[in-house]
Design a protein around this motif. Structure first.
Motif, mmCIF file in Angstrom:
data_model
loop_
_atom_site.group_PDB
_atom_site.id
_atom_site.type_symbol
_atom_site.label_atom_id
_atom_site.label_comp_id
_atom_site.label_asym_id
_atom_site.label_seq_id
_atom_site.Cartn_x
_atom_site.Cartn_y
_atom_site.Cartn_z
ATOM 1 N N GLU A 69 0.831 -1.216 0.000
ATOM 2 C CA GLU A 69 0.000 0.000 0.000
ATOM 3 C C GLU A 69 0.868 1.269 0.000
ATOM 4 O O GLU A 69 0.585 2.225 -0.730
ATOM 5 C CB GLU A 69 -0.913 -0.011 1.227
ATOM 6 C CG GLU A 69 -1.987 1.064 1.181
ATOM 7 C CD GLU A 69 -2.986 0.933 2.331
ATOM 8 O OE1 GLU A 69 -3.692 1.921 2.576
ATOM 9 O OE2 GLU A 69 -3.040 -0.134 2.965
ATOM 10 N N GLN A 70 1.952 1.262 0.808
ATOM 11 C CA GLN A 70 2.854 2.429 0.825
ATOM 12 C C GLN A 70 3.523 2.629 -0.533
ATOM 13 O O GLN A 70 3.626 3.750 -1.039
ATOM 14 C CB GLN A 70 3.952 2.231 1.889
ATOM 15 C CG GLN A 70 3.479 2.383 3.319
ATOM 16 C CD GLN A 70 4.569 1.925 4.300
ATOM 17 O OE1 GLN A 70 5.208 0.887 4.105
ATOM 18 N NE2 GLN A 70 4.783 2.698 5.343
ATOM 19 N N ALA A 71 3.983 1.509 -1.117
ATOM 20 C CA ALA A 71 4.658 1.591 -2.418
ATOM 21 C C ALA A 71 3.700 2.124 -3.481
ATOM 22 O O ALA A 71 4.054 2.971 -4.302
ATOM 23 C CB ALA A 71 5.199 0.225 -2.815
ATOM 24 N N LEU A 72 2.455 1.630 -3.452
ATOM 25 C CA LEU A 72 1.460 2.063 -4.434
ATOM 26 C C LEU A 72 1.130 3.545 -4.235
ATOM 27 O O LEU A 72 0.983 4.298 -5.202
ATOM 28 C CB LEU A 72 0.201 1.199 -4.303
ATOM 29 C CG LEU A 72 -0.779 1.242 -5.472
ATOM 30 C CD1 LEU A 72 -0.077 0.885 -6.776
ATOM 31 C CD2 LEU A 72 -1.942 0.291 -5.227
ATOM 32 N N SER A 73 1.048 3.982 -2.980
ATOM 33 C CA SER A 73 0.790 5.409 -2.703
ATOM 34 C C SER A 73 1.921 6.289 -3.256
ATOM 35 O O SER A 73 1.673 7.354 -3.810
ATOM 36 C CB SER A 73 0.652 5.660 -1.194
ATOM 37 O OG SER A 73 -0.447 4.926 -0.681
ATOM 38 N N ARG A 74 3.167 5.820 -3.114
ATOM 39 C CA ARG A 74 4.296 6.596 -3.640
ATOM 40 C C ARG A 74 4.249 6.667 -5.164
ATOM 41 O O ARG A 74 4.533 7.695 -5.771
ATOM 42 C CB ARG A 74 5.637 5.982 -3.189
ATOM 43 C CG ARG A 74 6.042 6.353 -1.783
ATOM 44 C CD ARG A 74 7.534 6.656 -1.642
ATOM 45 N NE ARG A 74 8.403 5.633 -2.213
ATOM 46 C CZ ARG A 74 8.723 4.497 -1.605
ATOM 47 N NH1 ARG A 74 8.231 4.214 -0.413
ATOM 48 N NH2 ARG A 74 9.521 3.638 -2.193
ATOM 49 N N TYR A 75 3.903 5.533 -5.778
ATOM 50 C CA TYR A 75 3.759 5.518 -7.239
ATOM 51 C C TYR A 75 2.692 6.530 -7.666
ATOM 52 O O TYR A 75 2.884 7.324 -8.591
ATOM 53 C CB TYR A 75 3.383 4.109 -7.707
ATOM 54 C CG TYR A 75 3.038 4.025 -9.177
ATOM 55 C CD1 TYR A 75 4.031 3.886 -10.140
ATOM 56 C CD2 TYR A 75 1.707 4.099 -9.615
ATOM 57 C CE1 TYR A 75 3.728 3.831 -11.493
ATOM 58 C CE2 TYR A 75 1.389 4.038 -10.962
ATOM 59 C CZ TYR A 75 2.409 3.908 -11.896
ATOM 60 O OH TYR A 75 2.094 3.859 -13.236
ATOM 61 N N GLN A 76 1.541 6.509 -6.984
ATOM 62 C CA GLN A 76 0.446 7.429 -7.327
ATOM 63 C C GLN A 76 0.893 8.879 -7.170
ATOM 64 O O GLN A 76 0.602 9.723 -8.022
ATOM 65 C CB GLN A 76 -0.775 7.118 -6.449
ATOM 66 C CG GLN A 76 -1.432 5.791 -6.816
ATOM 67 C CD GLN A 76 -2.388 5.276 -5.750
ATOM 68 O OE1 GLN A 76 -2.280 5.611 -4.568
ATOM 69 N NE2 GLN A 76 -3.338 4.453 -6.158
ATOM 70 N N LYS A 77 1.625 9.167 -6.099
ATOM 71 C CA LYS A 77 2.125 10.533 -5.876
ATOM 72 C C LYS A 77 3.071 10.952 -7.001
ATOM 73 O O LYS A 77 2.966 12.042 -7.561
ATOM 74 C CB LYS A 77 2.841 10.587 -4.523
ATOM 75 C CG LYS A 77 3.435 11.943 -4.172
ATOM 76 C CD LYS A 77 3.928 11.943 -2.718
ATOM 77 C CE LYS A 77 4.439 13.328 -2.320
ATOM 78 N NZ LYS A 77 5.838 13.523 -2.759
ATOM 79 N N ASN A 78 4.014 10.057 -7.375
ATOM 80 C CA ASN A 78 5.008 10.396 -8.391
ATOM 81 C C ASN A 78 4.407 10.546 -9.779
ATOM 82 O O ASN A 78 5.001 11.196 -10.634
ATOM 83 C CB ASN A 78 6.115 9.337 -8.436
ATOM 84 C CG ASN A 78 7.131 9.534 -7.338
ATOM 85 O OD1 ASN A 78 7.071 10.502 -6.586
ATOM 86 N ND2 ASN A 78 8.075 8.617 -7.229
ATOM 87 N N LEU A 79 3.264 9.921 -10.039
ATOM 88 C CA LEU A 79 2.640 10.070 -11.347
ATOM 89 C C LEU A 79 1.462 11.042 -11.316
ATOM 90 O O LEU A 79 0.703 11.138 -12.263
ATOM 91 C CB LEU A 79 2.246 8.719 -11.933
ATOM 92 C CG LEU A 79 3.475 8.092 -12.620
ATOM 93 C CD1 LEU A 79 4.254 7.212 -11.675
ATOM 94 C CD2 LEU A 79 3.130 7.402 -13.904
#
Length: 321
Positions: A69-79
């Motif tokens: 979930e943290q990794a996916l949140s970071r991906y969403q933030k970066n894109l």
């Protein structure tokens, strides 16, 4: 394929290897089959998402501190996506878009400390071209043996002249085409398969192009792609706009990493049969903080034009040919 080392790991490796990495990490743009662009409504494919998060540096195999979930949140933030931490359809459709193969999730220390609101990033150590002369003068050349069957050499030259001119208009750098490929600063060519730099191309779609950071200067495009300058003439569903890729890759040649601003030239994804050839404010501020400002450039003019319509862009590009 996990040969892309991620900048976040750099603090754990030796200084020599850090220098090696900053010279040898290629930037790749990757595209997939257009049928994959439509996210399926039913099976949200968690293994596919995990593979993607591993490949682009969000999840490390040996690090259990970061949850999915943290990794996916970071991906969403970066894109620049809504940050839900959930594999929603918006996120899944992004994961399936063509994109640049270099990791997005760079160490925050490599971003500019004095522009905290900006979304641009640099390579580890913020390498840039340095010369004794101001303005900086860089040469570029095309490999005579390595061109594309889809375009004539004059077409390719015109595209790159326009793409280099966009960056030159905002920083005190001049780009001059030369015939001498061996001695030029920036070496441009279309290559097929394994072409000797440790980053083999993979046929139609997949990886489109890769570039190395300053002051390496290699800019390689995949010869297998259907490269296009005009989608009215080139009807292929997998056609890739050469100018869009050229503008993005020159940004990497100059030392920029990826932006989370969707409109930026340095944003990681590009669909086939689409064009994105204009620099965004984010691209401009990012590259100016590496090289300074072209005295003839007016940022407020760009800000004003970005808020107005972009309908004139297509006309402008065509009339230059």
């Amino acid at each position: 394929m996990h040969h892309h080392h991620h900048p976040c790991n750099l603090k754990h490796i030796t200084f020599f290897f850090l220098i090696y990495l900053s010279l040898h990490i290629p930037q790749t743009i990757e595209a997939r089959n257009p049928s994959q662009f439509k996210p399926s409504r039913h099976n949200v494919n968690i293994p596919e998402i995990k593979r993607h998060l591993h490949r682009f540096g969000y999840l490390q195999h040996n690090n259990n501190n970061v949850s999915f979930e943290q990794a996916l949140s970071r991906y969403q933030k970066n894109l620049g996506l809504p940050i839900t931490g959930k594999p929603d359809s918006d996120t899944l459709s992004h994961i399936r878009l063509p994109r640049c193969g270099f990791p997005d999730d760079v160490d925050p220390k490599t971003t500019a400390p004095f522009h905290t609101k900006q979304k641009y990033v640099y390579f580890p150590g913020s390498p840039r071209w340095t010369r004794d002369v101001i303005p900086l003068q860089l040469t570029y050349a095309f490999s005579q043996q390595n061109l594309t069957p889809f375009l004539t050499k004059p077409q390719i030259q015109r595209v790159f002249r326009r793409a280099f001119a966009k960056w030159a208009s905002v920083i005190p750098v001049t780009f001059t085409e030369t015939e001498d490929y061996e001695t030029s600063d920036i070496k441009i060519g279309f290559f097929a398969g394994d072409h000797g730099d440790g980053e083999p191309f993979d046929g139609v779609l997949g990886v489109l192009a890769h570039t190395f950071s300053p002051e390496n200067g290699r800019l390689h495009l995949d010869k297998a792609e259907t490269w296009a300058v005009d989608f009215h003439e080139q009807k292929s569903t997998v056609a890739v706009d050469l100018e869009s890729v050229a503008v993005h890759e020159i940004g990497h040649v100059l030392g920029l990493g990826h932006s989370s601003v969707k409109e930026a030239a340095m944003y990681p994804t590009l669909k086939p049969r689409s064009k994105k050839v204009e620099l965004n404010v984010d691209d401009v501020v990012g590259v100016q903080s590496l090289y300074g400002t072209n005295p003839n450039f007016n940022l407020s003019g760009l800000l004003a034009s970005e808020t107005s319509t972009n309908l004139a862009d297509d006309m402008l590009v065509r009339s230059e040919d």
